[in-house]
Write a protein that holds these residues in place. Structure first.
Motif, PDB file in Angstrom:
ATOM      1  N   ARG A  38       0.988  -1.316  -0.536  1.00  0.00           N
ATOM      2  CA  ARG A  38       0.361  -0.018   0.272  1.00  0.00           C
ATOM      3  C   ARG A  38       0.944   1.521  -0.341  1.00  0.00           C
ATOM      4  O   ARG A  38       1.679   1.077   0.826  1.00  0.00           O
ATOM      5  CB  ARG A  38      -0.959  -0.196   1.112  1.00  0.00           C
ATOM      6  N   GLU A  57      -3.397   6.126  -0.964  1.00  0.00           N
ATOM      7  CA  GLU A  57      -4.390   4.946  -1.379  1.00  0.00           C
ATOM      8  C   GLU A  57      -4.667   4.123  -2.515  1.00  0.00           C
ATOM      9  O   GLU A  57      -5.466   3.562  -3.276  1.00  0.00           O
ATOM     10  CB  GLU A  57      -5.824   6.246  -1.433  1.00  0.00           C
ATOM     11  N   ARG A  58      -3.510   3.558  -3.274  1.00  0.00           N
ATOM     12  CA  ARG A  58      -3.022   2.471  -3.801  1.00  0.00           C
ATOM     13  C   ARG A  58      -1.984   1.474  -3.568  1.00  0.00           C
ATOM     14  O   ARG A  58      -1.914   1.406  -2.297  1.00  0.00           O
ATOM     15  CB  ARG A  58      -1.883   2.408  -5.100  1.00  0.00           C
ATOM     16  N   LYS A  67       0.145  -2.295  -4.393  1.00  0.00           N
ATOM     17  CA  LYS A  67       0.386  -2.550  -5.706  1.00  0.00           C
ATOM     18  C   LYS A  67       0.694  -4.390  -5.317  1.00  0.00           C
ATOM     19  O   LYS A  67       0.440  -4.484  -4.515  1.00  0.00           O
ATOM     20  CB  LYS A  67       2.020  -2.424  -5.764  1.00  0.00           C
ATOM     21  N   THR A  91     -10.210  -1.789 -11.645  1.00  0.00           N
ATOM     22  CA  THR A  91      -9.319  -1.188 -10.631  1.00  0.00           C
ATOM     23  C   THR A  91      -8.207  -0.971 -10.577  1.00  0.00           C
ATOM     24  O   THR A  91      -7.373   0.247 -10.404  1.00  0.00           O
ATOM     25  CB  THR A  91      -9.590  -0.812  -8.796  1.00  0.00           C
ATOM     26  N   ARG A  92      -7.234  -1.617 -12.383  1.00  0.00           N
ATOM     27  CA  ARG A  92      -6.221  -1.152 -12.282  1.00  0.00           C
ATOM     28  C   ARG A  92      -5.855   0.448 -12.774  1.00  0.00           C
ATOM     29  O   ARG A  92      -6.615   0.704 -13.297  1.00  0.00           O
ATOM     30  CB  ARG A  92      -5.461  -2.834 -13.285  1.00  0.00           C
ATOM     31  N   HIS A  93      -5.179   0.863 -12.610  1.00  0.00           N
ATOM     32  CA  HIS A  93      -4.184   1.956 -13.518  1.00  0.00           C
ATOM     33  C   HIS A  93      -3.823   1.839 -14.422  1.00  0.00           C
ATOM     34  O   HIS A  93      -2.397   0.659 -14.484  1.00  0.00           O
ATOM     35  CB  HIS A  93      -3.004   2.891 -12.104  1.00  0.00           C
ATOM     36  N   TRP A 109      -0.004  -0.781 -10.138  1.00  0.00           N
ATOM     37  CA  TRP A 109      -1.042  -0.113  -9.001  1.00  0.00           C
ATOM     38  C   TRP A 109      -2.786  -0.347  -8.877  1.00  0.00           C
ATOM     39  O   TRP A 109      -3.421  -0.377 -10.396  1.00  0.00           O
ATOM     40  CB  TRP A 109      -0.432   0.955  -8.890  1.00  0.00           C
ATOM     41  N   ALA A 138      -6.463   0.814  -7.756  1.00  0.00           N
ATOM     42  CA  ALA A 138      -7.453   1.485  -6.260  1.00  0.00           C
ATOM     43  C   ALA A 138      -8.020   0.613  -5.276  1.00  0.00           C
ATOM     44  O   ALA A 138      -8.314  -0.763  -6.246  1.00  0.00           O
ATOM     45  CB  ALA A 138      -7.983   2.416  -7.611  1.00  0.00           C
TER      46      ALA A 138
END
Length: 186
Positions: free
Chosen positions: A96, A99-100, A102, A142-144, A149, A151
């Protein structure tokens, strides 16, 4: 039975035998032996005579048959085979940062985490790149984009909670997995 008897009877109902001489608890010799056997079978936590060679923990459990490391259950006194490299244990890690989260994989967690900015090692699970890809696909919503990473999401939170259930320290969990791998290879 004489009412002025100085030696108490055994506390076990319907026993009627006199308590063993010098016993700290009023139990007959047979029940005192049963209690001692029961206590010994459950082990007694104490400081190991020397650090565990598998995980370096100092806490052990003493049994009549010997000591086990309380952290990884390595038998005290047994040395890992110095001719063999440490066992490879692949893990999927969850970090963490703000707020992300990995999701990554490594066989050398300490080195990998030293290279990644993070606030917390949240959880671990055994697995290699295949398991990592499976988790990336599971939480893809929710992946960046273009990163590992993610959310926060209720699904990810539930998954992390299931991985953390019963685990106080992910590093201790990893030490146990390494110890198990070393013991299995002989």
């Amino acid at each position: 039975m004489h009412p002025l008897r100085l030696v108490p009877d055994c506390l076990v109902p319907d026993c009627g035998e006199p308590a063993a001489t010098g016993a700290l608890v009023a139990l007959c010799a047979d029940h005192l032996a049963l209690a001692a056997d029961s206590a010994a079978a459950s082990g007694c936590e104490d400081v190991l005579p020397s650090p565990c060679p598998a995980c370096a923990s100092r806490l052990g459990v003493r049994y009549p048959s010997g000591w086990l490391c309380a952290q990884c259950e390595w038998r005290h006194g047994e040395q890992p085979d110095a001719d063999l490299p440490p066992p490879r244990v692949d893990v999927v890690y969850y970090l963490r940062f703000d707020e992300r989260f990995k999701i990554g994989t490594t066989a050398n967690l300490r080195q990998r985490l030293a290279a990644i900015r993070h606030h917390e090692l949240v959880a671990l699970e055994r697995g290699d790149r295949l398991r990592e890809r499976m988790r990336h696909a599971q939480f893809a919503r929710t992946r960046h984009a273009g990163t590992e990473w993610f959310a926060p999401s209720p699904e990810l939170a539930a998954h992390l909670a299931s991985l953390r259930a019963g685990v106080d320290d992910p590093w201790a969990q990893l030490a146990r997995w390494r110890s198990e791998a070393a013991a299995l290879r002989g």
